[in-house]
Write a protein that holds these residues in place. Structure first.
Motif, PDB file in Angstrom:
ATOM      1  N   HIS B  41      -0.379  18.762   1.693  1.00  0.00           N
ATOM      2  CA  HIS B  41      -0.041  18.166   0.677  1.00  0.00           C
ATOM      3  C   HIS B  41      -1.048  17.680  -0.185  1.00  0.00           C
ATOM      4  N   ALA B  43      -4.340  17.462   0.580  1.00  0.00           N
ATOM      5  CA  ALA B  43      -5.546  18.583   0.551  1.00  0.00           C
ATOM      6  C   ALA B  43      -5.272  19.465  -0.733  1.00  0.00           C
ATOM      7  N   LEU B  44      -4.243  19.928  -1.107  1.00  0.00           N
ATOM      8  CA  LEU B  44      -3.863  20.595  -2.257  1.00  0.00           C
ATOM      9  C   LEU B  44      -4.059  19.963  -3.453  1.00  0.00           C
ATOM     10  N   ALA B  45      -3.596  18.768  -3.286  1.00  0.00           N
ATOM     11  CA  ALA B  45      -3.563  17.849  -4.684  1.00  0.00           C
ATOM     12  C   ALA B  45      -5.060  17.530  -5.058  1.00  0.00           C
ATOM     13  N   ASP B  48      -6.681  20.414  -6.327  1.00  0.00           N
ATOM     14  CA  ASP B  48      -6.346  20.605  -7.772  1.00  0.00           C
ATOM     15  C   ASP B  48      -7.008  19.692  -8.798  1.00  0.00           C
ATOM     16  N   ARG B  67      -1.932   9.072  -6.415  1.00  0.00           N
ATOM     17  CA  ARG B  67      -0.777   9.650  -7.151  1.00  0.00           C
ATOM     18  C   ARG B  67       0.432   9.892  -6.039  1.00  0.00           C
ATOM     19  N   PHE B  68      -0.062  10.171  -4.872  1.00  0.00           N
ATOM     20  CA  PHE B  68       0.916  10.098  -3.849  1.00  0.00           C
ATOM     21  C   PHE B  68       1.664   9.190  -3.886  1.00  0.00           C
ATOM     22  N   VAL B  74       5.270   7.067   3.717  1.00  0.00           N
ATOM     23  CA  VAL B  74       6.263   8.292   3.611  1.00  0.00           C
ATOM     24  C   VAL B  74       6.305   8.946   4.956  1.00  0.00           C
TER      25      VAL B  74
END
Lengths: 111, 567
Positions: B41, B43-45, B48, B67-68, B74
């Motif tokens: 997640h 890495a994708l963020a 982007d 941002r996460f 978590v």
């Protein structure tokens, strides 16, 4: 957006996003942002616990897909039980939304 | 959250968790999956961010993480949510296992303890049983006995027999007899503890005494007894009989018992049995002296007895003794009288009551006791000796069948048949009905033939042996009677049956029938105990055939006050 309103609809939104086809967490957040035109933004701190809980409850099931060197991606897809829950939640949401619209429309007219 | 990767470790988290990936186990797999999912997640963020906003890789990662939020928190929450049920289940399973193990251990401990306690109890029980089964250890107590004459301060009584008797256990008894020494003492040792009976027999006074004495373990004891100083006296027997029985053929068993005499708290008495007579050794017992068939006494007949000078009780039983010393007992209890005169010190034994009509019974008893009625051999022998003999004036005649002219048979019907006749005892139903060689069966009136042959003063000694249901029966006219003393007609004359006794056994119902004064003859129901081939008559006649004497009895006994001239 009020986070409490979003929390109440988070399960329904996830089921709605993954019901057409399997999807993974980051894509789910992006899909919600896109479909709500940027109004709804799912926090990862809320999304992933919800995904894992729905998986334990049998509403979703997951599988892994290789996503490159030393990377793999977890996809979620809705189960039959998840579809039933989704339909129920959609019905509830429509009645709730209509009721709220009705109330809010009468208030607007009075104003 | 340094626990997972710390700082910006998520960027290369994939490679950083290789170590975890190589491990095994459910928990480890869950951790790797969470890291992989969140790392993808981020890495994708980051990608982007880099593409959409032209950020540097470092900047894109930093922005994606910001941002996460807190990926470590978590990840920790995801891991805990996933593991909570499993951990709790494991904890429960572990707890149950631990509790079960503890319970098993406790049960095992309890079982082992119980077994140990049972073993201990069993050992104790076995020891107790062993002790119970062990014979009582013989105690070594000493029992001293002192006997004084006349009083406790009197001289020692020597020669007094002292018998110690007691049950040591269920199977063993102690029975020791000793005589007191010159000091009047006797010692029993060792004697186990217990209750004993001491019997003292004083040869001087002829008295004896019994007492109980308890002997306790560890405590020896001395018993002091005072023996009588009396001297026995000689008492004569006088045998009286109203009948002229020869005294030399009559003996009497006399059981003499004195009253008790109290000496120093103990009751002494004398009890003895003797044979009274004046001839020969009585080597056959005379029974019934104590009114009990089981009581028997035999020995040398005496005419006197030495016995303590105390009030006496005398019980007697009479018997007849032949020349060989054989004694036949006369039924006791009905013919004896006895008196004791303290003045003359004479014991008088009367064989019969002269006021009664029992003389004939004595005849019968005599005949019966010598088995002249009960044994055909005697009769035959007697017949061979001269066919007749006397018993104190009564003439007994055995008439051979061959000399009998007529025989009468009483019809009986249902096996009650009996016969009358002159010396022949027939059984129509059971014995010789129609058998060859015997006189023809006749009717009752044929007894009249007897009437013609014998003078009126004859009497016939007969035996009633026919039994119906255990009762004696008589024939009268056309019916059978069973009551004693029944009057019935026989030989065309009225005849009074005077049965003197009854019994359930055939041998006991031999009777003398006396005719009335006007009876000229007695035809009799001669159901003899011994008939031809010695068969009894009775309801179980066939059974009796098997056990009876097979000797013939071809005689009729005739008893007369005076010898018939024609015999």
């Amino acid at each position: 957006m009020d986070s409490q309103l979003l929390a109440g609809t988070l399960e329904m939104l996830v089921l709605q996003v993954v019901s057409p086809e399997p999807n993974y967490g980051y894509a789910i957040t992006q899909e919600v942002i896109q479909r709500s035109r940027g109004y709804l933004e799912l926090k990862e701190g809320s999304l992933y616990p919800a995904l894992h809980r729905m998986e334990r409850e049998g509403l979703l099931e997951s599988y892994w897909v290789d996503a490159g060197p030393k990377r793999r991606r977890k996809y979620y897809r809705v189960t039959a039980k998840g579809l039933e829950v989704l339909e129920h939640k959609q019905s509830e949401w429509r009645r709730f939304s209509a009721a709220v619209d009705g109330v809010m429309g009468a208030a607007d007219a009075m104003a | 959250m340094a626990a997972f990767f710390g700082g910006g470790g998520w960027r290369d988290g994939r490679s950083r968790c290789d170590g975890l990936r190589r491990g095994r186990g459910y928990f480890r797999r869950r951790i790797v999956n969470i890291i992989d999912e969140l790392a993808d997640h981020l890495a994708l963020a980051a990608e982007d961010e880099a593409v959409k906003h032209g950020r540097s890789p470092q900047g894109a990662w930093q922005h994606a993480i910001e941002r996460f939020g807190n990926p470590d928190a978590v990840a920790r929450k995801l891991w805990w949510d996933a593991m909570r049920e499993r951990v709790m289940r494991d904890w429960i399973q572990t707890g149950v296992a631990v509790v079960s193990a503890v319970v098993v251990v406790l049960v095992a401990v309890l079982v082992v303890n119980s077994m140990k306690q049972m073993q201990v109890a069993q050992v104790q029980l076995i020891e107790a049983l062993k002790q119970m089964n062990q014979p009582a250890a013989p105690a070594g107590e000493t029992l001293d006995v002192e006997v004084h004459r006349g009083s406790e301060a009197g001289p020692p009584a020597a020669g007094v027999g002292v018998t110690l008797f007691g049950k040591l256990n269920q199977d063993t008894s102690a029975n020791v007899s000793l005589n007191t020494d010159a000091q009047g003492r006797v010692r029993f040792s060792p004697v186990p503890q217990g209750v004993y009976r001491l019997t003292f027999r004083d040869p001087q006074s002829l008295l004896e005494m019994q007492m109980e004495h308890s002997l306790f373990a560890g405590v020896g004891s001395t018993v002091t007894v005072v023996a009588p100083d009396s001297v026995p006296v000689e008492k004569q027997f006088k045998l009286e009989s109203p009948l002229p029985f020869p005294n030399d053929r009559v003996v009497v068993a006399a059981h003499i018992s004195t009253d008790d005499t109290l000496i120093a708290g103990n009751k002494w008495h004398c009890s003895t049995s003797v044979i009274v007579g004046n001839k020969g050794l009585c080597d056959a017992p005379i029974s019934g002296a104590m009114h009990s068939p089981a009581y028997q006494v035999k020995g040398e007949p005496v005419q006197s007895v030495r016995i303590p000078a105390l009030p006496l009780s005398v019980f007697v039983a009479a018997g007849f003794m032949d020349a060989a010393g054989k004694v036949a007992t006369v039924e006791q209890g009905r013919r004896q009288t006895k008196t004791y005169d303290a003045g003359t010190q004479v014991i008088t034994v009367g064989l019969t009551d002269p006021q009664s009509q029992q003389a004939e019974r004595l005849v019968k008893d005599y005949l019966y006791s010598t088995r002249w009625l009960g044994n055909s051999w005697d009769v035959r022998e007697a017949a061979q000796r001269g066919s007749q003999w006397t018993v104190d004036g009564y003439l007994i005649k055995a008439i051979p069948v061959t000399e009998v002219e007529s025989v009468a048979m009483v019809e009986s019907g249902e096996g009650k048949a009996s016969l009358t006749g002159k010396g022949v005892r027939l059984r129509e139903k059971y014995i010789y009905a129609g058998s060859p060689g015997l006189p023809a069966i006749m009717k009752l009136p044929d007894l009249a033939g007897l009437n013609k042959e014998y003078p009126p003063n004859y009497r016939f000694l007969v035996s009633f042996g026919g039994m119906t249901g255990g009762e004696l029966f008589f024939w009268r006219g056309d019916q059978w009677l069973s009551e004693p003393g029944a009057t019935f007609e026989v030989a065309l004359q009225q005849m009074q049956v005077d049965p003197l006794s009854f019994g359930s056994h055939l041998f006991d119902i031999t009777e003398l029938i006396r005719a009335n004064a006007d009876t000229v003859a007695a035809g009799v129901l001669a159901i003899f105990t011994m008939a031809d081939e010695g068969i009894f008559l009775g309801e179980s006649g066939k059974d009796r055939e098997q056990e009876s004497n097979k000797e013939a009895f071809p005689y009729l006994l005739v008893v007369s006050d005076t010898p018939p001239a024609d015999l």
